[in-house]
Design an enzyme around this catalytic site. Structure first.
Site, PDB file in Angstrom:
ATOM      1  N   CYS A 442       0.796  -1.146  -0.053  1.00 42.67           N
ATOM      2  CA  CYS A 442       0.040  -0.007   0.047  1.00 42.67           C
ATOM      3  C   CYS A 442       0.802   1.231   0.019  1.00 42.67           C
ATOM      4  O   CYS A 442       0.471   2.367  -0.132  1.00 42.67           O
ATOM      5  CB  CYS A 442      -0.903   0.066   1.141  1.00 42.67           C
ATOM      6  SG  CYS A 442       0.081   0.100   2.866  1.00 42.67           S
ATOM      7  N   GLU A 488      -3.301   0.031  -3.869  1.00 46.90           N
ATOM      8  CA  GLU A 488      -2.589  -0.877  -3.388  1.00 46.90           C
ATOM      9  C   GLU A 488      -1.809  -1.249  -4.849  1.00 46.90           C
ATOM     10  O   GLU A 488      -2.365  -1.344  -5.688  1.00 46.90           O
ATOM     11  CB  GLU A 488      -3.278  -2.345  -3.156  1.00 46.90           C
ATOM     12  CG  GLU A 488      -4.017  -2.280  -1.713  1.00 46.90           C
ATOM     13  CD  GLU A 488      -2.961  -2.522  -0.467  1.00 46.90           C
ATOM     14  OE1 GLU A 488      -2.258  -3.402  -0.796  1.00 46.90           O
ATOM     15  OE2 GLU A 488      -3.381  -2.172   0.430  1.00 46.90           O
TER      16      GLU A 488
END
Ligand code: SAM
Length: 495
Positions: A442, A488
């Site tokens: 992330c 992500e």
């Protein structure tokens, strides 16, 4: 006519200026699970245009200021958000390409644009854009009106001493169920004789509340409480009041499926450090992902956007163990998938039909228990989950894999923002049977970048990185967090 043209120009100018500011912001923004909230009612677009004409921060309403902190892309259309995120990911991947080609030397080098050495696909959009969060943590602090028993999200910082707690009902990523619990918790602590805990060392008891929901609408609330010098008997009285408020009192409108209470004198305690005490209802909630059912404990990580997590997981599965006809006949890879930092086991369990064996490693014990339970719940028999730090557990697992005859191994790693410990990178790199490795991050421009470089640098005996180098071959960004600058990144490495 002239006026309309001038107005259009001025809106475009503001938009361009805003995009520029956001691009700069994106360079240092990071995913923060605890401050991100969910929101339901965005300020209407008309309101938005007015706010764009405002010039100073103080002209903005508190709601707008909070939106700018929690969901800073809220003024942009979703297509504009995806475009911005793609540019940001491309910039990071071009930085990685620069390091690997030797054009860039150190992480402190200015991010010179280097030609990408592998493709970065367009950002896969989130199927749900508003109210998508399944977990939110609301803080307690002084509100706009000075009331210290205010539940919401922070505008300002502790360091500058200018924190104001603003209610997050309007936030775009927030489901109504979460804000309802926050409102009720605020009413409850305002009725309570105990003070809120604003700073640990100044006393007070009521701390934040975490709300988790699932697609079925079940709601779990976890109230964090600082006992300070209260006796256990005194704490029992306040726990009973909380329980009564949410089960028989005004808080019953929240229809809680579970109510937990954790006494903690630290910012964050695991279940082992201080147990999550179930005051009411069920100990777990359940979520479905790609046809598999998952049990989630109070303490366990689960992706915050359920619908987008399905996009993420099918992307990861396809990159780990490619199936030429996704959705058609399953291909049997016939080897082992290592799921490092596996949480409640989602990636391994979802990929289990394609492999002989899954080995998951996870730090949080409750999550490992969930992972084991989830494998059994889905009749998955080829998964093994090991509790502990990956840096401690993985070297032993690697020697087992080598001595077991050396079948093919694929690996997926999905660490928290701090990235992987160098011992984990070393173990992965030095295991010759791993030909494909999928890194899910992330925050790929943070510590993960160090990991990418260690996976791909020339063999370095001094650092005990003796295995053949990996190369990045494909990057797929997946938008898990609409209205925020985050997404992500799924990055495939091969050798
Ligand atoms: C981003 S989550 C990913 C979880 C899982 N892959 C999923 O999608 O649900 C990162 C996980 O890494 C775990 N973790 C953090 N540090 C770890 C370590 N040193 N060793 C093993 N697991 C760790 C956390 O507890 C958390 O469950």
């Amino acid at each position: 006519m002239a006026l309309a043209v001038a107005q259009t120009r001025s809106v475009l100018f503001i938009k361009r200026k805003y995009l520029h500011a956001l691009r700069k912001t994106c360079l240092w923004f990071s995913t923060n699970d605890t401050i991100l909230a969910d929101q339901r009612k965005p300020p209407p677009k008309t309101h938005l245009r007015k706010s764009q004409k405002k010039t100073t921060l103080t002209d903005l309403s508190w709601e707008e200021r909070l939106s700018d902190v929690v969901t800073p892309l809220w003024r942009l259309s979703y297509d504009e958000q995806l475009e911005l995120k793609l540019k940001h990911q491309e910039r990071i991947m071009s930085q990685l390409s620069g390091y690997l080609s030797g054009e860039l030397q150190s992480q402190s080098s200015l991010p010179v644009r280097t030609k990408l050495s592998f493709p970065v696909l367009p950002v896969l959009p989130s199927p749900v854009r508003d109210g998508y969060r399944n977990k939110s943590t609301f803080s307690v602090n002084r509100g706009v009106d000075g009331n210290p028993k205010t539940v919401g999200f922070y505008v300002g910082t502790g360091k500058k001493g200018n924190i104001v707690c603003v209610n997050g009902d309007h936030l775009l990523n927030m489901p109504e169920k979460h804000t309802r619990v926050a409102r009720c918790y605020q009413d409850f602590i305002r009725l309570s004789s105990l003070e809120p805990c604003l700073l640990f060392y100044t006393g007070g008891h009521w701390r934040e509340v975490t709300v988790r929901t699932n697609a079925e609408g079940h709601t779990m609330a976890i109230v964090y409480f600082h006992p300070q010098t209260l006796t256990p008997e005194e704490v029992v009285v306040h726990k009973a009041e909380l329980l009564d408020y949410f089960t028989r009192g005004p808080g019953s409108v929240c229809q809680l499926h579970s109510l937990f209470f954790q006494e903690s004198a630290m910012t964050r305690c695991t279940h082992e450090q201080s147990p999550y005490q179930l005051l009411h209802g069920q100990p777990h909630i359940y979520e479905e992902q790609l046809g598999f059912k998952f049990r989630i404990s109070a303490d366990a990580f689960f992706q915050v956007n359920q619908a987008a997590a399905e996009v993420l997981y099918s992307t990861v599965r396809q990159l780990c163990i490619p199936n030429p006809e996704e959705g058609g006949e399953r291909t049997q890879f016939g080897g082992t998938l290592l799921d490092v930092c596996c949480g409640t086991g989602a990636i391994g369990i979802i990929t289990s039909p394609r492999v002989d064996r899954i080995i998951g490693i996870e730090l949080i014990e409750q999550a490992v228990e969930d992972a084991r339970h989830n494998a059994a719940l889905n009749n998955v028999l080829n998964c093994e989950f090991i509790p502990g730090k990956a840096e401690v557990v993985l070297p032993g697992v690697m020697s087992q894999l080598s001595s077991a005859g050396g079948g093919p191994v694929a690996a997926v790693v999905n660490p928290a923002r701090a990235g992987l410990h160098y011992r984990v990178v070393r173990a992965l790199r030095n295991q010759p049977n791993i030909r494909r490795l999928v890194y899910v991050s992330c925050k790929p421009d943070g510590d993960a970048m160090r990991n990418f470089r260690e996976l791909c640098c020339a063999p370095d005996p001094m650092k005990k990185l003796t295995g053949e180098a990996f190369s990045p071959t494909l990057a797929v960004p997946v938008d898990m967090f609409p209205h925020t600058p985050h997404c992500e990144l799924v990055l495939l490495f091969e050798r």
